[in-house]
Design a protein around this motif. Structure first.
Motif, PDB file in Angstrom:
ATOM      1  N   LEU A 187       0.820  -1.208   0.000  1.00  0.00           N
ATOM      2  CA  LEU A 187       0.000   0.000   0.000  1.00  0.00           C
ATOM      3  C   LEU A 187       0.852   1.255   0.000  1.00  0.00           C
ATOM      4  N   LEU A 188       0.220   2.364  -0.372  1.00  0.00           N
ATOM      5  CA  LEU A 188       0.883   3.658  -0.298  1.00  0.00           C
ATOM      6  C   LEU A 188       1.201   3.976   1.162  1.00  0.00           C
ATOM      7  N   ALA A 189       2.127   4.870   1.367  1.00  0.00           N
ATOM      8  CA  ALA A 189       2.570   5.196   2.729  1.00  0.00           C
ATOM      9  C   ALA A 189       1.420   5.753   3.563  1.00  0.00           C
ATOM     10  N   ASN A 190       1.364   5.322   4.822  1.00  0.00           N
ATOM     11  CA  ASN A 190       0.408   5.814   5.821  1.00  0.00           C
ATOM     12  C   ASN A 190      -1.039   5.737   5.341  1.00  0.00           C
ATOM     13  N   PRO A 191      -1.524   4.526   5.018  1.00  0.00           N
ATOM     14  CA  PRO A 191      -2.874   4.377   4.491  1.00  0.00           C
ATOM     15  C   PRO A 191      -3.958   4.168   5.547  1.00  0.00           C
ATOM     16  N   ILE A 192      -3.581   4.162   6.818  1.00  0.00           N
ATOM     17  CA  ILE A 192      -4.542   3.839   7.880  1.00  0.00           C
ATOM     18  C   ILE A 192      -5.012   5.108   8.565  1.00  0.00           C
ATOM     19  N   THR A 193      -6.323   5.207   8.735  1.00  0.00           N
ATOM     20  CA  THR A 193      -6.933   6.333   9.458  1.00  0.00           C
ATOM     21  C   THR A 193      -7.683   5.791  10.668  1.00  0.00           C
ATOM     22  N   THR A 194      -7.450   6.397  11.837  1.00  0.00           N
ATOM     23  CA  THR A 194      -8.151   6.003  13.061  1.00  0.00           C
ATOM     24  C   THR A 194      -9.094   7.123  13.486  1.00  0.00           C
ATOM     25  N   GLY A 195      -9.965   6.803  14.456  1.00  0.00           N
ATOM     26  CA  GLY A 195     -10.876   7.816  14.975  1.00  0.00           C
ATOM     27  C   GLY A 195     -11.974   8.173  14.007  1.00  0.00           C
ATOM     28  N   GLY A 263      -1.638   7.107   9.591  1.00  0.00           N
ATOM     29  CA  GLY A 263      -0.265   6.589   9.598  1.00  0.00           C
ATOM     30  C   GLY A 263      -0.234   5.131   9.244  1.00  0.00           C
ATOM     31  N   GLY A 264       0.705   4.415   9.841  1.00  0.00           N
ATOM     32  CA  GLY A 264       0.863   2.992   9.575  1.00  0.00           C
ATOM     33  C   GLY A 264       2.162   2.624   8.901  1.00  0.00           C
ATOM     34  N   GLY A 265       2.878   3.642   8.362  1.00  0.00           N
ATOM     35  CA  GLY A 265       4.165   3.352   7.750  1.00  0.00           C
ATOM     36  C   GLY A 265       4.075   3.073   6.258  1.00  0.00           C
ATOM     37  N   SER A 266       5.218   2.744   5.672  1.00  0.00           N
ATOM     38  CA  SER A 266       5.313   2.571   4.223  1.00  0.00           C
ATOM     39  C   SER A 266       5.568   1.120   3.817  1.00  0.00           C
ATOM     40  N   ALA A 267       5.394   0.195   4.742  1.00  0.00           N
ATOM     41  CA  ALA A 267       5.674  -1.212   4.432  1.00  0.00           C
ATOM     42  C   ALA A 267       4.443  -2.094   4.626  1.00  0.00           C
ATOM     43  N   ILE A 268       3.252  -1.519   4.577  1.00  0.00           N
ATOM     44  CA  ILE A 268       2.035  -2.296   4.819  1.00  0.00           C
ATOM     45  C   ILE A 268       1.680  -3.108   3.572  1.00  0.00           C
ATOM     46  N   GLN A 269       1.461  -4.397   3.779  1.00  0.00           N
ATOM     47  CA  GLN A 269       0.984  -5.270   2.713  1.00  0.00           C
ATOM     48  C   GLN A 269      -0.310  -5.935   3.165  1.00  0.00           C
ATOM     49  N   VAL A 270      -1.253  -6.026   2.213  1.00  0.00           N
ATOM     50  CA  VAL A 270      -2.563  -6.592   2.536  1.00  0.00           C
ATOM     51  C   VAL A 270      -3.003  -7.493   1.383  1.00  0.00           C
ATOM     52  N   THR A 271      -3.732  -8.535   1.734  1.00  0.00           N
ATOM     53  CA  THR A 271      -4.285  -9.414   0.705  1.00  0.00           C
ATOM     54  C   THR A 271      -5.299  -8.658  -0.152  1.00  0.00           C
ATOM     55  N   LYS A 272      -5.545  -9.191  -1.342  1.00  0.00           N
ATOM     56  CA  LYS A 272      -6.472  -8.563  -2.286  1.00  0.00           C
ATOM     57  C   LYS A 272      -7.194  -9.648  -3.073  1.00  0.00           C
TER      58      LYS A 272
END
Length: 526
Positions: A187-195, A263-272
């Motif tokens: 994924l692109l860098a920092n793809p996670i949003t909380t709140g 945030g979440g960083g730039s190394a997040i990988q997720v199934t698709k």
């Protein structure tokens, strides 16, 4: 190998033997046996198959895959006989030679120490002082060359060789293929949003374009760092998809956030998953005469963003498919990741199966499929039909933005024209467009205007109603004209010097989309 400016090969003195394929449909050659009386101590020897051009071996063309090199240590020398020991040159794959055509077997070595057996008219056979060769064993000729380019025939001589051909025992066979395991998406860098709902909510949003995941699917996350007070261990792992749109999805983390954050960083990988409605099976094939290749697909269903289809329903039978061309489905299909395949279809069951059927009525030939050059290209339409609240026939995106807004809106499929600047004031617009609109599809036209001293990007869009009503079309070749008169007959719009149009495309079935053939607009003045 040194080559002169005219293409001559230095230190090369190849010989060639022509031969004729008398089988009308051709043959497959598997190997060639040659017979050597002497060899070089270290240098190898090679063979090539070439076409005959104007009665001579081609000086430029080599039959693909027919070059075979044998090391000196593997070459058999035989000066004793009487049955000479062959040296085999085996092709990595069978070589197809067309029927009723001439070819040449070329033997090349970087050494003069190689000695090879030939047959010559009126000479004794090997090991005999009584039996002579009284006819040519083949319809071809032996050729000599001093440079690898120019060949001279020796009409009374022939190379001693054995050409092995394949024979096919069966008249039909089926190649069974299925999808490979899908890799994770980086994924692109920092793809996670909380709140999202509150600062202390456990629901997180993941920005992931083209994810293909369905509601209830398990997203397997790795590589995420802590974000919004949620530890990495409570983000990574298997998380069920709660809601989705074309931009991504929401999942429940293992703990509540302490603040709204991204945030979440730039190394997040997720199934698709891979969604598609058009499949292009690309295959390099060879179909000699009397042979055929046909193919079939067994696919798995998916649910459109605004649809009501049931996902993960695998077809019970194979449907016909054409190789090397687009094959359009009328419903959305899916190649699922390994986790979803196991959870939804069963252990070991794949979401895309392909059978390629081979037939022949001649034991000398068979159709051929090159698996190294076989692949599947899948095409998906990214389109939805949005509403701000749950409504039958619509989907609610993760973040709804009205299309009347100054922004371009939140629909998945939009066309925004460039800003048109006018030399004089106008008070209306005539818009004509031609479109093919299948069932389950629709589109909307929006406009906005501004004066020369205004920023049009700060203006809201306005929805326009068509003057005419057209039926939906299942035939994709039918395009109908839609007419719009913006400002009415009297030109009721405030005077403007620039305008912009926006088309919002909608569908509850991602396999079917509106298609536009032309768009024309005319600015109207008083």
């Amino acid at each position: 190998m040194a080559v002169t400016s005219t293409g001559y090969q230095l230190n090369k003195q190849p010989i060639a033997q022509s031969f004729y394929i008398d089988e009308p449909n051709g043959i497959y050659v598997t190997k060639v046996d040659l017979f050597f009386a002497a060899k070089d101590a270290s240098l190898p020897v090679q063979i090539q198959l070439r076409p005959i051009v104007n009665g001579l071996p081609s000086d430029t063309e080599i039959i693909p895959g027919s070059q075979v090199v044998v090391a000196s240590s593997a070459v058999n020398e035989d000066l004793v006989g009487p049955a000479l020991t062959p040296t085999s040159f085996t092709f990595q794959e069978p070589i197809f030679l067309k029927g009723e055509e001439d070819y040449a077997l070329v033997v090349i070595a970087d050494s003069k120490d190689y000695q090879i057996y030939i047959a010559e008219i009126n000479e004794f056979t090997f090991g005999s002082t009584e039996k002579r060769i009284n006819k040519q064993p083949t319809s071809g000729s032996l050729f000599y060359s001093q440079n690898g380019v120019t060949f001279t025939p020796a009409q009374n001589q022939d190379l001693t060789f054995i050409l092995h051909q394949a024979k096919f025992k069966h008249t039909s066979a089926t190649i069974k293929l299925n999808n490979a395991p899908l890799p994770k998406s980086l994924l692109l860098a920092n793809p996670i949003t909380t709140g999202l709902d509150s600062d202390t909510d456990a629901t997180i949003r993941i920005f992931h374009l083209n994810h293909g995941l369905q509601v209830g699917d398990v997203a397997v996350i790795s590589g995420a760092t802590a974000v919004g007070g949620i530890a990495a261990s409570n983000i990574n792992g298997s998380r069920a998809v709660i809601a989705r749109d074309f931009t991504g999805y929401t999942v429940e983390a293992g703990a509540n956030a302490t603040k709204a954050s991204k945030g979440g960083g730039s190394a997040i990988q997720v199934t698709k998953n891979i969604l598609y409605s058009t499949a292009y099976p690309s295959a390099a094939t060879l179909e000699p005469k009397t042979t055929t290749i046909t193919a079939g697909l067994k696919t798995t269903s998916a649910r459109s963003f605004a649809g009501t289809e049931t996902a993960f329903q695998k077809a019970s039978a194979f449907g016909g498919v054409k190789l090397n061309q687009n094959n359009d489905a009328t419903t959305l299909r899916m190649v699922a990741n390994s986790t979803s395949e196991t959870n939804e279809l069963g252990s070991g069951v794949k979401s895309l199966d392909m059978n390629i059927n081979l037939t022949t009525s001649d034991s000398n030939v068979s159709p051929m499929l090159d698996l190294q050059r076989t692949s599947m290209t899948l095409i998906n339409n990214v389109i939805d039909k949005q509403a701000s609240t749950p409504t039958t026939g619509f989907n609610v995106p993760l973040n709804f933005t009205n299309e009347n807004n100054t922004s371009i809106g939140s629909h998945a499929a939009r066309h925004l024209t460039r800003v048109i600047n006018l030399e004089s004031d106008s008070v209306g617009l005539r818009v004509l467009l031609e479109a093919n609109v299948p069932n389950s599809c629709d589109f909307q036209l929006y406009f906005r205007t501004a004066t020369s001293d205004e920023l049009i990007q700060e203006k809201n869009f306005t929805l326009v109603t068509s003057e005419n009503t057209n039926p939906k079309d299942s035939n994709p070749r039918i395009f109908r004209e839609y007419r719009y008169l913006i400002g009415g007959q009297g030109g009721d719009l405030p005077a403007f010097t620039k305008y912009q149009l926006k088309i919002v495309m909608q569908s509850t079935n991602q396999a079917l989309v509106p298609i536009f053939q032309s768009l024309r607009s005319i600015a109207l003045s008083v």
